[in-house]
Write a protein that holds these residues in place. Sequence first.
Motif, PDB file in Angstrom:
ATOM      1  N   GLN A 141      34.422  35.436  32.058  1.00 56.12           N
ATOM      2  CA  GLN A 141      35.865  35.651  31.791  1.00 56.12           C
ATOM      3  C   GLN A 141      36.730  34.740  30.695  1.00 56.12           C
ATOM      4  N   HIS A 142      36.267  33.399  30.888  1.00 57.36           N
ATOM      5  CA  HIS A 142      37.013  32.496  30.446  1.00 57.36           C
ATOM      6  C   HIS A 142      36.291  31.860  29.166  1.00 57.36           C
ATOM      7  N   GLY A 143      35.222  32.620  28.508  1.00 55.78           N
ATOM      8  CA  GLY A 143      34.435  32.492  27.380  1.00 55.78           C
ATOM      9  C   GLY A 143      33.415  31.559  27.388  1.00 55.78           C
ATOM     10  N   ASN A 144      33.119  31.107  28.589  1.00 48.34           N
ATOM     11  CA  ASN A 144      31.790  30.377  29.033  1.00 48.34           C
ATOM     12  C   ASN A 144      30.709  31.366  29.163  1.00 48.34           C
ATOM     13  N   GLU A 145      29.435  30.593  28.885  1.00 43.57           N
ATOM     14  CA  GLU A 145      28.324  31.676  29.301  1.00 43.57           C
ATOM     15  C   GLU A 145      27.620  30.909  30.374  1.00 43.57           C
ATOM     16  N   GLY A 146      28.269  31.236  31.781  1.00 43.89           N
ATOM     17  CA  GLY A 146      27.564  30.850  32.855  1.00 43.89           C
ATOM     18  C   GLY A 146      26.555  31.719  33.712  1.00 43.89           C
ATOM     19  N   VAL A 147      26.110  31.120  34.293  1.00 42.28           N
ATOM     20  CA  VAL A 147      24.863  32.036  35.326  1.00 42.28           C
ATOM     21  C   VAL A 147      25.141  31.565  36.765  1.00 42.28           C
ATOM     22  N   MET A 148      24.774  32.505  37.583  1.00 38.37           N
ATOM     23  CA  MET A 148      24.534  32.329  39.120  1.00 38.37           C
ATOM     24  C   MET A 148      23.379  32.804  39.726  1.00 38.37           C
ATOM     25  N   LEU A 149      22.939  32.542  40.773  1.00 33.55           N
ATOM     26  CA  LEU A 149      21.950  32.897  41.506  1.00 33.55           C
ATOM     27  C   LEU A 149      22.101  34.313  41.872  1.00 33.55           C
ATOM     28  N   ASN A 150      21.068  35.283  41.682  1.00 33.79           N
ATOM     29  CA  ASN A 150      21.237  36.723  41.674  1.00 33.79           C
ATOM     30  C   ASN A 150      21.536  37.162  43.398  1.00 33.79           C
ATOM     31  N   SER A 151      22.577  36.677  43.821  1.00 34.11           N
ATOM     32  CA  SER A 151      22.957  36.970  45.259  1.00 34.11           C
ATOM     33  C   SER A 151      24.012  38.267  44.945  1.00 34.11           C
ATOM     34  N   TRP A 152      23.591  39.295  45.821  1.00 37.44           N
ATOM     35  CA  TRP A 152      24.810  40.676  45.718  1.00 37.44           C
ATOM     36  C   TRP A 152      25.904  40.224  46.309  1.00 37.44           C
ATOM     37  N   ALA A 153      25.724  39.218  47.275  1.00 38.44           N
ATOM     38  CA  ALA A 153      26.973  38.696  47.960  1.00 38.44           C
ATOM     39  C   ALA A 153      27.892  37.954  47.009  1.00 38.44           C
ATOM     40  N   ASP A 154      27.355  36.953  46.155  1.00 40.71           N
ATOM     41  CA  ASP A 154      27.985  36.261  45.115  1.00 40.71           C
ATOM     42  C   ASP A 154      28.636  37.155  44.254  1.00 40.71           C
ATOM     43  N   GLN A 155      27.778  37.941  43.784  1.00 40.48           N
ATOM     44  CA  GLN A 155      28.096  39.136  42.845  1.00 40.48           C
ATOM     45  C   GLN A 155      29.360  39.793  43.236  1.00 40.48           C
ATOM     46  N   SER A 156      29.268  40.274  44.513  1.00 36.68           N
ATOM     47  CA  SER A 156      30.408  41.035  44.996  1.00 36.68           C
ATOM     48  C   SER A 156      31.782  39.909  45.254  1.00 36.68           C
ATOM     49  N   ILE A 157      31.437  38.812  45.808  1.00 34.18           N
ATOM     50  CA  ILE A 157      32.679  37.652  45.820  1.00 34.18           C
ATOM     51  C   ILE A 157      33.271  37.723  44.447  1.00 34.18           C
ATOM     52  N   ALA A 158      32.537  37.482  43.451  1.00 34.92           N
ATOM     53  CA  ALA A 158      33.018  37.095  41.976  1.00 34.92           C
ATOM     54  C   ALA A 158      33.751  38.484  41.512  1.00 34.92           C
ATOM     55  N   GLU A 159      33.354  39.662  41.876  1.00 40.51           N
ATOM     56  CA  GLU A 159      33.676  40.738  41.236  1.00 40.51           C
ATOM     57  C   GLU A 159      35.153  41.055  42.195  1.00 40.51           C
ATOM     58  N   TYR A 160      35.206  40.706  43.330  1.00 36.85           N
ATOM     59  CA  TYR A 160      36.692  40.695  44.259  1.00 36.85           C
ATOM     60  C   TYR A 160      37.474  39.902  43.543  1.00 36.85           C
ATOM     61  N   TYR A 161      37.165  38.868  43.313  1.00 40.39           N
ATOM     62  CA  TYR A 161      38.316  37.682  42.887  1.00 40.39           C
ATOM     63  C   TYR A 161      38.737  38.000  41.268  1.00 40.39           C
ATOM     64  N   VAL A 162      37.723  38.581  40.568  1.00 38.90           N
ATOM     65  CA  VAL A 162      38.123  39.292  39.305  1.00 38.90           C
ATOM     66  C   VAL A 162      39.383  40.301  39.361  1.00 38.90           C
ATOM     67  N   ALA A 163      39.114  41.283  40.159  1.00 38.98           N
ATOM     68  CA  ALA A 163      40.019  42.287  40.693  1.00 38.98           C
ATOM     69  C   ALA A 163      41.388  41.753  41.023  1.00 38.98           C
ATOM     70  N   ALA A 164      41.269  40.626  42.148  1.00 35.71           N
ATOM     71  CA  ALA A 164      42.294  40.128  42.628  1.00 35.71           C
ATOM     72  C   ALA A 164      43.190  39.624  41.509  1.00 35.71           C
ATOM     73  N   LEU A 165      42.629  38.852  40.546  1.00 36.33           N
ATOM     74  CA  LEU A 165      43.397  38.146  39.354  1.00 36.33           C
ATOM     75  C   LEU A 165      43.939  39.311  38.614  1.00 36.33           C
ATOM     76  N   GLU A 166      43.241  40.603  38.548  1.00 34.60           N
ATOM     77  CA  GLU A 166      44.212  41.583  37.942  1.00 34.60           C
ATOM     78  C   GLU A 166      45.167  42.168  38.554  1.00 34.60           C
ATOM     79  N   VAL A 167      45.161  41.995  40.187  1.00 33.59           N
ATOM     80  CA  VAL A 167      46.138  42.661  40.774  1.00 33.59           C
ATOM     81  C   VAL A 167      47.292  41.597  41.069  1.00 33.59           C
ATOM     82  N   TYR A 168      46.922  40.285  41.173  1.00 30.64           N
ATOM     83  CA  TYR A 168      48.171  39.471  41.550  1.00 30.64           C
ATOM     84  C   TYR A 168      48.077  38.444  40.445  1.00 30.64           C
TER      85      TYR A 168
END
Length: 174
Positions: A141-168
């Motif tokens: 989201q900030h122009g970097n090309e990062g990777v993370m372990l393929n953890s569905w929990a990490d993915q859902s946490i990241a998606e939650y905070y991306v949405a939270a940034l939009e809301v708040y």
Amino acid sequence: PLMSQMVKDHFFAFNEEILRSYDNDAYQRVMNASSLQDVVDASAHFAGYPNASSYYHHTNPINEMQYISTPVYVINSIDDPCCSIDNLYDTSLNVDHGGKSYVELIKNSERCLLVITRTGSHLPFLDGYVYPFVSDPLSNQHGNEGVMLNSWADQSIAEYYVAALEVYNERRFL
């Protein structure tokens, strides 16, 4: 017993000299502990607390629940060997919580989301065997090309905070 032994071997035996020099009796209590809970209880002194009770009182984030103003994502697996799912339904001992259970406190919070899963153990929640990495939506989201372990929990946490940034978006909390 296996997990407690691994913790004792990895953290305590590895640092035996410095821990014994700090408090030999506390070190011996840790090494004699038979369960992971006993290891944590016995090691409270190494975290600067006089006993386990004081340690839990001062480090339990639930005690500050009523002051949380930033989004919080809580995930707990039923098969977690460290964080028992039953604890969620215990009544909080904090007098400010009015006799509510921890799950009620989270439910009543405007900024907390609790996710309970059947499996996942303690933290892994991993997916993928061949290529266990995915694109990191927060760094991308900030122009970097990062990777993370393929953890569905990490993915859902990241998606939650991306949405939270939009809301708040008026508050930058990440």
